[in-house]
Motif scaffolding. Structure first.
Motif, PDB file in Angstrom:
ATOM      1  N   ASP A  16     -31.528 -25.834  -8.176  1.00 28.49           N
ATOM      2  CA  ASP A  16     -30.249 -25.600  -8.843  1.00 28.49           C
ATOM      3  C   ASP A  16     -29.188 -25.793  -7.759  1.00 28.49           C
ATOM      4  O   ASP A  16     -29.194 -25.082  -6.748  1.00 28.49           O
ATOM      5  CB  ASP A  16     -30.252 -24.166  -9.391  1.00 28.49           C
ATOM      6  N   ALA A  18     -26.243 -25.026  -7.591  1.00 31.13           N
ATOM      7  CA  ALA A  18     -25.361 -23.857  -7.473  1.00 31.13           C
ATOM      8  C   ALA A  18     -23.918 -24.259  -7.146  1.00 31.13           C
ATOM      9  O   ALA A  18     -23.287 -23.689  -6.257  1.00 31.13           O
ATOM     10  CB  ALA A  18     -25.896 -22.894  -6.410  1.00 31.13           C
ATOM     11  N   ARG A  21     -21.313 -21.621  -6.902  1.00 33.45           N
ATOM     12  CA  ARG A  21     -21.526 -20.505  -5.979  1.00 33.45           C
ATOM     13  C   ARG A  21     -21.561 -21.010  -4.543  1.00 33.45           C
ATOM     14  O   ARG A  21     -22.530 -20.810  -3.812  1.00 33.45           O
ATOM     15  CB  ARG A  21     -22.855 -19.799  -6.318  1.00 33.45           C
ATOM     16  N   ARG A  22     -20.518 -21.709  -4.156  1.00 30.42           N
ATOM     17  CA  ARG A  22     -20.516 -22.309  -2.827  1.00 30.42           C
ATOM     18  C   ARG A  22     -19.269 -21.921  -2.018  1.00 30.42           C
ATOM     19  O   ARG A  22     -18.835 -22.682  -1.153  1.00 30.42           O
ATOM     20  CB  ARG A  22     -20.654 -23.838  -2.943  1.00 30.42           C
ATOM     21  N   SER A  26     -20.197 -16.678  -0.721  1.00 31.15           N
ATOM     22  CA  SER A  26     -21.494 -16.923  -1.360  1.00 31.15           C
ATOM     23  C   SER A  26     -22.487 -17.511  -0.358  1.00 31.15           C
ATOM     24  O   SER A  26     -23.650 -17.130  -0.317  1.00 31.15           O
ATOM     25  CB  SER A  26     -21.364 -17.910  -2.524  1.00 31.15           C
ATOM     26  N   ILE A  77     -30.702 -23.749  -4.972  1.00 28.86           N
ATOM     27  CA  ILE A  77     -31.488 -22.528  -5.154  1.00 28.86           C
ATOM     28  C   ILE A  77     -32.769 -22.914  -5.879  1.00 28.86           C
ATOM     29  O   ILE A  77     -32.718 -23.608  -6.899  1.00 28.86           O
ATOM     30  CB  ILE A  77     -30.732 -21.494  -6.030  1.00 28.86           C
ATOM     31  N   PRO A  82     -32.524 -19.317  -1.864  1.00 35.54           N
ATOM     32  CA  PRO A  82     -31.586 -20.336  -1.377  1.00 35.54           C
ATOM     33  C   PRO A  82     -32.305 -21.242  -0.373  1.00 35.54           C
ATOM     34  O   PRO A  82     -32.980 -20.763   0.542  1.00 35.54           O
ATOM     35  CB  PRO A  82     -30.503 -19.513  -0.660  1.00 35.54           C
TER      36      PRO A  82
END
Ligand SMILES: [Zn+2]
Length: 297
Positions: A16, A18, A21-22, A26, A77, A82
């Motif tokens: 994923d 993400a 969420r960067r 995060s 992820i 991660p």
């Protein structure tokens, strides 16, 4: 005959990305996650264990190790872990020097997911390494969003990693296919013809042009089969079939060293290791799968 269920090498990493969420916060949280893992590369070569698996460690273990920019690169992820990638300097001593292996030599032994993860890491680092300056104003750029792109602070331009589209085609004439070999390939190696797509050109046009340029063969009926990312450094190989009535090959020696027609029986025998008429493309290449798909249908 598009086959969406077939998994191509360098795909199916199960990541994923993400993308939402960067932020720096995060990324810090991901780096400190006990489940975080990182791939290590040196000059584009991933660190490998003797059993053929990626040598992954927790990012904490990199404290004090000389890592190169951009860092960190968050690949994505995977199963709540991660997955990072770091490029390490040649002087690092965390992992033995001989663990860093050229991907082309080990790709055939790697599992599907790890091959895709290492391929994504290799392409991203190669792009960052070759694009350290803004192509708009010439100033130094900064990696952004955990390596997903880079940003020029001087002119406020974002630059995104480039993927170069390539057509790779199985040219068919009845029950025979046309394969070529480039200079420098291993002795006896033959593969599908391929070429970069030029600006203003469709996949179909590129397929027709490249086949004509390389072999003098006119093709029609171009069909998409499947595609594969190719991290040397960052191509998207678009696998096609096409048909011709031409037989006479006019070789373009600037492009190919040889080209020949091979019957389905011959290709099948080569794949079944019953013939050494030619050396087949390695399993981690789309050419291998185009040929395999052809002989199985
Ligand atoms: Zn700029």
């Amino acid at each position: 005959m598009t086959n969406m269920t077939q998994i191509m090498p360098f795909t199916a990493a199960g990541l994923d990305y993400a993308e939402d969420r960067r932020t720096i916060e995060s990324l810090k949280r991901f780096l400190n996650d006990p489940a975080a893992q990182t791939v290590l590369l040196k000059d584009g070569k991933p660190a490998m264990r003797e059993d053929g698996s990626l040598w992954m460690i927790h990012p904490d273990e990199l404290k004090g190790v000389n890592v190169l920019q951009p860092a960190p690169v968050l690949l994505g992820i995977k199963d709540k872990s991660p997955i990072f990638a770091f490029s390490v300097h040649e002087s690092q001593t965390l992992i033995p020097e001989d663990a860093f292996q050229e991907m082309r030599f080990i790709a055939g032994r790697m599992n599907v997911e790890e091959l895709a993860i290492a391929g994504r890491a290799r392409s991203l680092f190669e792009w960052h390494h070759k694009h350290q300056f803004c192509s708009n104003c010439g100033q130094k750029v900064m990696s952004a969003a955990g390596g997903m792109y880079s940003h020029c602070g001087a002119c406020q331009t974002d630059h995104f990693p480039r993927v170069n589209p390539v057509v790779i085609m199985l040219v068919l004439r009845g029950d025979r296919c046309l394969l070529g070999r480039s200079p420098g390939w291993p002795e006896g190696a033959y593969s599908a013809l391929a070429g970069f797509i030029s600006p203003g050109e469709s996949m179909e046009e590129a397929c027709m042009r490249e086949t004509l340029e390389e072999t003098g063969i006119s093709v029609t009926d171009v069909k998409y089969v499947f595609s594969q990312p190719w991290p040397f450094p960052s191509q998207l190989m678009m696998g096609l079939t096409c048909h011709t009535k031409d037989e006479k090959i006019t070789l373009n020696r600037n492009e190919l060293e040889a080209a020949n027609w091979f019957s389905k029986d011959t290709v099948r025998a080569v794949f079944n290791k019953e013939s050494d008429a030619f050396l087949r493309p390695p399993r981690f290449t789309i050419a291998h799968h185009l040929l395999k798909n052809w002989i199985e249908h």
